[in-house]
Design a protein around this motif. Structure first.
Motif, PDB file in Angstrom:
ATOM      1  N   HIS A  28       0.849  -1.179   0.000  1.00 37.78           N
ATOM      2  CA  HIS A  28       0.000   0.000   0.000  1.00 37.78           C
ATOM      3  C   HIS A  28       0.895   1.243   0.000  1.00 37.78           C
ATOM      4  CE1 HIS A  28      -4.049  -1.561   0.432  1.00 37.78           C
ATOM      5  NE2 HIS A  28      -3.618  -2.430   1.312  1.00 37.78           N
ATOM      6  N   PRO A  29       0.510   2.292  -0.729  1.00 38.64           N
ATOM      7  CA  PRO A  29       1.332   3.515  -0.716  1.00 38.64           C
ATOM      8  C   PRO A  29       1.544   4.053   0.693  1.00 38.64           C
ATOM      9  CG  PRO A  29      -0.289   3.622  -2.485  1.00 38.64           C
ATOM     10  CD  PRO A  29      -0.630   2.410  -1.653  1.00 38.64           C
ATOM     11  N   LYS A  30       0.438   4.110   1.461  1.00 39.42           N
ATOM     12  CA  LYS A  30       0.496   4.600   2.845  1.00 39.42           C
ATOM     13  C   LYS A  30      -0.189   3.573   3.744  1.00 39.42           C
ATOM     14  CE  LYS A  30       0.027   9.506   1.529  1.00 39.42           C
ATOM     15  NZ  LYS A  30       1.267  10.079   2.106  1.00 39.42           N
ATOM     16  N   CYS A  71      10.765   6.700  -5.454  1.00 38.01           N
ATOM     17  CA  CYS A  71       9.604   6.086  -6.105  1.00 38.01           C
ATOM     18  C   CYS A  71       9.945   4.658  -6.508  1.00 38.01           C
ATOM     19  CB  CYS A  71       9.155   6.897  -7.321  1.00 38.01           C
ATOM     20  SG  CYS A  71      10.428   7.085  -8.581  1.00 38.01           S
ATOM     21  N   ASN A  72       8.930   3.843  -6.703  1.00 39.69           N
ATOM     22  CA  ASN A  72       9.148   2.433  -7.008  1.00 39.69           C
ATOM     23  C   ASN A  72       9.141   2.128  -8.496  1.00 39.69           C
ATOM     24  OD1 ASN A  72       6.254   2.939  -7.019  1.00 39.69           O
ATOM     25  ND2 ASN A  72       5.954   0.730  -7.173  1.00 39.69           N
ATOM     26  N   THR A  89       7.276   7.668 -13.317  1.00 34.38           N
ATOM     27  CA  THR A  89       7.170   8.839 -12.450  1.00 34.38           C
ATOM     28  C   THR A  89       7.676  10.055 -13.211  1.00 34.38           C
ATOM     29  OG1 THR A  89       7.459   7.504 -10.458  1.00 34.38           O
ATOM     30  CG2 THR A  89       7.904   9.862 -10.265  1.00 34.38           C
ATOM     31  N   LYS A 115       6.818   8.384  -3.502  1.00 33.73           N
ATOM     32  CA  LYS A 115       5.803   8.235  -4.555  1.00 33.73           C
ATOM     33  C   LYS A 115       5.678   6.759  -4.915  1.00 33.73           C
ATOM     34  CE  LYS A 115       2.899   9.733  -7.710  1.00 33.73           C
ATOM     35  NZ  LYS A 115       1.634  10.380  -7.344  1.00 33.73           N
ATOM     36  N   HIS A 116       4.461   6.247  -4.878  1.00 35.40           N
ATOM     37  CA  HIS A 116       4.227   4.827  -5.143  1.00 35.40           C
ATOM     38  C   HIS A 116       3.212   4.644  -6.256  1.00 35.40           C
ATOM     39  CE1 HIS A 116       2.253   0.888  -4.523  1.00 35.40           C
ATOM     40  NE2 HIS A 116       3.452   0.481  -4.143  1.00 35.40           N
ATOM     41  N   HIS A 117       3.517   3.704  -7.162  1.00 45.47           N
ATOM     42  CA  HIS A 117       2.570   3.304  -8.211  1.00 45.47           C
ATOM     43  C   HIS A 117       2.289   1.808  -8.051  1.00 45.47           C
ATOM     44  CE1 HIS A 117       2.795   7.083 -10.381  1.00 45.47           C
ATOM     45  NE2 HIS A 117       4.097   7.003 -10.413  1.00 45.47           N
ATOM     46  N   PHE A 127       4.496   1.452   2.011  1.00 45.96           N
ATOM     47  CA  PHE A 127       5.669   1.796   1.200  1.00 45.96           C
ATOM     48  C   PHE A 127       6.448   2.946   1.826  1.00 45.96           C
ATOM     49  CE2 PHE A 127       7.707   3.845  -2.581  1.00 45.96           C
ATOM     50  CZ  PHE A 127       8.608   2.824  -2.828  1.00 45.96           C
ATOM     51  N   GLU A 128       5.742   3.893   2.437  1.00 42.28           N
ATOM     52  CA  GLU A 128       6.444   4.989   3.098  1.00 42.28           C
ATOM     53  C   GLU A 128       7.350   4.466   4.208  1.00 42.28           C
ATOM     54  OE1 GLU A 128       3.734   7.948   4.448  1.00 42.28           O
ATOM     55  OE2 GLU A 128       3.193   8.612   2.432  1.00 42.28           O
TER      56      GLU A 128
END
Length: 276
Positions: free
Chosen positions: A82-84, A177-178, A142, A133-135, A87-88
């Motif tokens: 999950h981005p938040k 970013c990923n 990005t 930043k996550h995708h 991943f953070e």
């Protein structure tokens, strides 16, 4: 010469060395990696899709190192987070593994406004704020927007520090970013002095190499760890396979609300993946 077809439909020459590197990242020795890469190149048809090559790599690698069967593709594993906050927090753990002092929960006052940043990181006398930043899809690129926003925040925070509003002397920004970065994003970041870490950028220390150097794989590298499980583990402070493999499984199961039997299974697979 044989070619491969990429996900975007483009074609490029079959790269045996790249296949060898992928096999070695899965834990195979140089000799086995060279042999299997040659066998794959010989057996695939011209124009084979890269996804099919990856499946062949995994299948052949499992015959030499069964633990390969317990792991998924690293780019896919990052996308499964999950981005938040998953991943953070993963990025914060990774930066600490590379010698950064990391602070979280940071709201900084600029000259013109407040800025909530994902972290503040300090290393070698330099202090930067971190934007993550996550995708979900690792095929996404990005772009420029993150760099332009970061530049504006840098200016506001530095003016805020000079005016006494900001208590942290910020030297710059680090965007993590990923996925891959657009060429425009790379040029802008280089021109503006913004540090940018993407999947394969910069060449010396990108997200992939940072993960592999410290073996700080996301917990989703373990096969069959879905988003629901990874979210529960993240809530218990577990975002890497290393944390799970080295942690107290009973405590983790209790904190994450996951049956101990399932945690033991995942932890065992994590240890197998991490074995040299």
């Amino acid at each position: 010469m044989k070619h491969v077809t990429k996900a975007d439909g483009g074609r490029q020459p079959f790269d045996t060395v790249k296949v060898q590197r992928t096999l070695q990242r899965m834990g195979l020795g140089a000799g086995d990696a060279e042999r299997i890469a040659g066998e794959i190149e010989e057996s695939v048809p011209d124009g084979v899709r890269t996804a099919a090559v990856l499946r062949m790599i995994r299948s052949r690698a499992r015959t030499v190192r069964p633990a390969v069967g317990h792991r998924t593709n690293l780019r896919r594993a990052l996308g499964l987070l999950h981005p938040k906050p998953d991943f953070e927090e993963f990025v914060r753990v990774l930066l600490r593994e590379h010698g950064y002092r990391v602070r979280t929960g940071c709201v900084l006052n600029g000259r013109c406004g407040e800025h909530e940043v994902d972290a503040i990181a300090e290393k070698d006398g330099t202090t930067v704020f971190v934007e993550v930043k996550h995708h979900v899809s690792h095929h996404r690129v990005t772009g420029l927007d993150e760099g332009r926003i970061a530049r504006a925040i840098i200016e506001d925070l530095q003016e805020g520090f000079r005016s006494g509003r900001c208590v942290v002397d910020i030297d710059g920004a680090l965007i993590v970013c990923n996925t891959k970065l657009s060429e425009h994003a790379k040029r802008y970041a280089a021109c503006r002095g913004i540090d940018h870490i993407g999947w394969d950028y910069p060449e010396e220390q990108n997200l992939r190499t940072m993960i592999e150097e410290t073996r700080s794989y996301p917990i989703t590298i373990v096969s069959n760890v879905n988003r629901s499980v990874s979210t529960r583990l993240a809530a218990a402070g577990i975002v890497t396979a290393k944390q799970l493999a080295e942690g107290d499984t009973a405590t983790i199961a209790n904190d994450a609300g996951i049956p101990l039997k399932e945690v033991l299974l995942i932890a065992g697979r994590a240890r197998a993946i991490l074995e040299p």
